[in-house]
Design an enzyme around this catalytic site. Structure first.
Site, PDB file in Angstrom:
ATOM      1  N   CYS A  71     -47.791 -25.654   0.330  1.00  0.00           N
ATOM      2  CA  CYS A  71     -47.651 -25.707   1.792  1.00  0.00           C
ATOM      3  C   CYS A  71     -48.073 -27.017   2.440  1.00  0.00           C
ATOM      4  CB  CYS A  71     -48.458 -24.566   2.411  1.00  0.00           C
ATOM      5  SG  CYS A  71     -48.251 -22.974   1.585  1.00  0.00           S
ATOM      6  N   LYS A 119     -46.812 -21.917  12.464  1.00  0.00           N
ATOM      7  CA  LYS A 119     -47.580 -22.549  11.403  1.00  0.00           C
ATOM      8  C   LYS A 119     -47.255 -24.037  11.321  1.00  0.00           C
ATOM      9  CE  LYS A 119     -49.223 -21.850   6.756  1.00  0.00           C
ATOM     10  NZ  LYS A 119     -49.340 -20.900   5.641  1.00  0.00           N
ATOM     11  N   HIS A 242     -44.828 -24.469 -22.210  1.00  0.00           N
ATOM     12  CA  HIS A 242     -45.573 -25.708 -22.028  1.00  0.00           C
ATOM     13  C   HIS A 242     -46.992 -25.343 -21.579  1.00  0.00           C
ATOM     14  CE1 HIS A 242     -46.898 -29.416 -19.987  1.00  0.00           C
ATOM     15  NE2 HIS A 242     -46.038 -30.047 -20.783  1.00  0.00           N
ATOM     16  N   HIS A 305     -41.276 -25.503   0.552  1.00  0.00           N
ATOM     17  CA  HIS A 305     -41.135 -25.276  -0.898  1.00  0.00           C
ATOM     18  C   HIS A 305     -40.347 -24.009  -1.104  1.00  0.00           C
ATOM     19  CE1 HIS A 305     -44.262 -22.204  -0.498  1.00  0.00           C
ATOM     20  NE2 HIS A 305     -44.942 -23.094   0.184  1.00  0.00           N
TER      21      HIS A 305
END
Length: 524
Positions: A71, A119, A242, A305
């Protein structure tokens, strides 16, 4: 000229009018929104009529990436126009200074009537104590679950439409501001609305320190999802992951077994939450149309995102996989092309210079981004397209135990970690391996060498990783000292409390060893 609405995996809207053009306005949205839902085939999974409206009458960027898949750092890049290593936006607690200049500040100085709602989340000092401590201690040699297990939750009935009440209240305020202030003002205007949806809700059953792991919606919004198109993503075995992806899966509480029904349910509810967010975009569009402002307003829809929604055995973001790092970007407005699909690689730092060019403001300072206006304008009186053929994203926060750097060039996605030595890199051909399950770095050493050289020409990533490592140690030590005798109790009751309390002494010792160890430990 008007400005845009951006919506994301974080959700926000901005609207504004340009002073030197005939009544152009801007609106924007921002939040945790998977960019692949804004075009086919992803757009077929859930009905998003207002995003589709922007797609038909505006331009859709097919390859847009966040500059940091979390964020606050992502928003810091968007507001400042600088890569996060330049602004040192390391995590949700460490981002821009409160007095940093954003493009909204520049619009206000230009004479715009501005409004920011919902926000914002781009300055330092916010988010939970758990979130910042988990980021600081990512190099510690322990493995603790930091999130609740992802779950779905059905609420209400077919008449239940306003589930995220806080977002709806801010959307109502935005629509009211358009009707009562923007429409009456003789100035150009800019409106930004930041929403939480479609971010998962806090899992209340886990107590006051819990993070957001509940995907909540109602039967009404679920009807917008084509359930037969909701896929169950392929996963690698845990042992084949990974090491950084393994750490992420474990700390996100996704290492246990999930049924196909559970996975499909989380994904279905996430899409339903996207549909609710889309309806909020519709409220803003309706207000603009009602006041006769829609035709001279630039709308930008993007996100900070994405959301993995159980891809790669993870939810949330904090990853360079497509579901987390790829975001929507749709721009509609006067003088801009309609129905256009743009293949150029772009990222959120490009929004700062784009907004300024739309408003006729000269860019100041050392910006990392480039205006996308030359790619979509119908006018020849715009800047030359100087956009590079690569995008950069980086991540330094919680749920990943090494600083991570992603370079996307053509069909290649190159991911480097830490100092470039202690953690193996990854390389994906995202054109032929859309699920990103086949790391081909050992098969293409020449490609890896070429991309690593390019990455190092953009950012000295070993140096940045070392700086973040030192920052983490110093910040944690200062925080621990500030607690005095309360330290043991406080740290034992953060979000990881269930695992922490299984062996309190061993976990405290692991932290002590990390703090006093002179060399850098980049991953477990």
């Amino acid at each position: 000229m008007a400005q845009s609405t951006e919506a994301k995996i974080l959700f926000s809207i901005l609207a504004c009018r340009q002073s030197n053009a005939p009544s152009h306005n801007r609106t924007r949205k921002f939040r945790i929104f998977d960019g692949r839902l804004s075009f086919d085939p992803g757009s077929k999974v859930v009905r998003l009529p207002y995003i589709n409206y922007l797609r038909e009458l505006g331009s859709t960027f097919l390859n847009t990436y966040t500059n940091s898949p979390i964020c606050c750092p992502s928003r810091a890049a968007m507001w400042s126009g600088q890569f996060v290593h330049l602004s040192q936006s390391w995590n949700n607690y460490k981002c821009l200074d409160a007095n940093s200049t954003t493009w909204m500040d520049l619009l206000e100085r230009k004479g715009y009537c501005t409004k920011m709602l919902g926000k914002l989340d781009y300055t330092s000092g916010s988010h939970s104590v758990s979130n910042r401590v988990e980021a600081w201690t990512r190099d510690v040699r322990f493995l603790l679950r930091q999130e609740g297990r992802p779950v779905s939750q059905l609420v209400g009935n077919m008449s239940t439409r306003r589930i995220m009440e806080k977002d709806w209240k801010n959307t109502d305020k935005a629509a009211q501001w358009i009707r009562q202030t923007a429409a009456m003002s003789k100035k150009p205007f800019a409106l930004y609305l930041g929403l939480n949806l479609p971010h998962p809700y806090r899992t209340e059953s886990l107590g006051p320190t819990a993070g957001g792991s509940t995907f909540r919606s109602s039967p009404y919004w679920l009807t917008k999802v084509s359930s037969e198109l909701v896929s169950v993503p392929k996963w690698l075995p845990m042992a084949a992951m990974h090491p950084v992806d393994y750490y992420s899966t474990f700390t996100k509480n996704c290492s246990s077994d999930f049924t196909e029904e559970e996975i499909k349910s989380v994904r279905t509810f996430y899409y339903a939450m996207c549909a609710e967010a889309d309806a909020m975009l519709g409220q803003v569009i309706s207000a603009l149309r009602e006041k006769g402002l829609l035709d001279n307003t630039v709308l930008i829809f993007t996100a900070d995102h994405g959301e993995l929604a159980m891809e790669h055995r993870q939810f949330y973001k904090m990853s360079m996989f497509e579901g987390s790092s790829r975001v929507p970007l749709l721009i509609m407005g006067p003088g801009l092309k309609s129905g256009l699909q743009v293949h150029q690689l772009v990222s959120l730092v490009d929004l700062h210079p784009t907004v300024l060019e739309i408003a006729g403001i000269s860019a100041v300072g050392n910006l990392s981004g480039h205006s996308v206006l030359p790619l979509i304008s119908t006018s020849r009186n715009v800047s030359k397209n100087e956009h590079p053929e690569w995008v950069l994203s980086e991540y330094h926060g919680c749920n990943a135990n090494a600083s991570t750097y992603m370079l996307r060039v053509g069909h290649w996605k190159y991911i480097a970690y830490a100092d470039g030595i202690s953690v193996p890199p990854q390389l994906f051909n995202v054109t032929v391996d859309k699920d990103e399950l086949h790391n081909v770095v050992l098969r293409f050493p020449d490609v890896q060498a070429q991309l690593d050289k390019l990455l190092r020409s953009i950012v000295d990533y070993p140096k940045v990783s070392s700086a973040v490592h030192l920052y983490n140690k110093n910040e944690f030590a200062a925080w621990r000292d500030s607690l005095g005798r309360n330290y043991s109790e406080v740290i034992a009751n953060l979000r990881w409390h269930m695992d922490w309390q299984k062996d309190i002494l061993a976990n405290e010792k692991a932290i002590d060893t990390w703090l006093h160890h002179s060399s850098r430990t980049f991953y477990n």
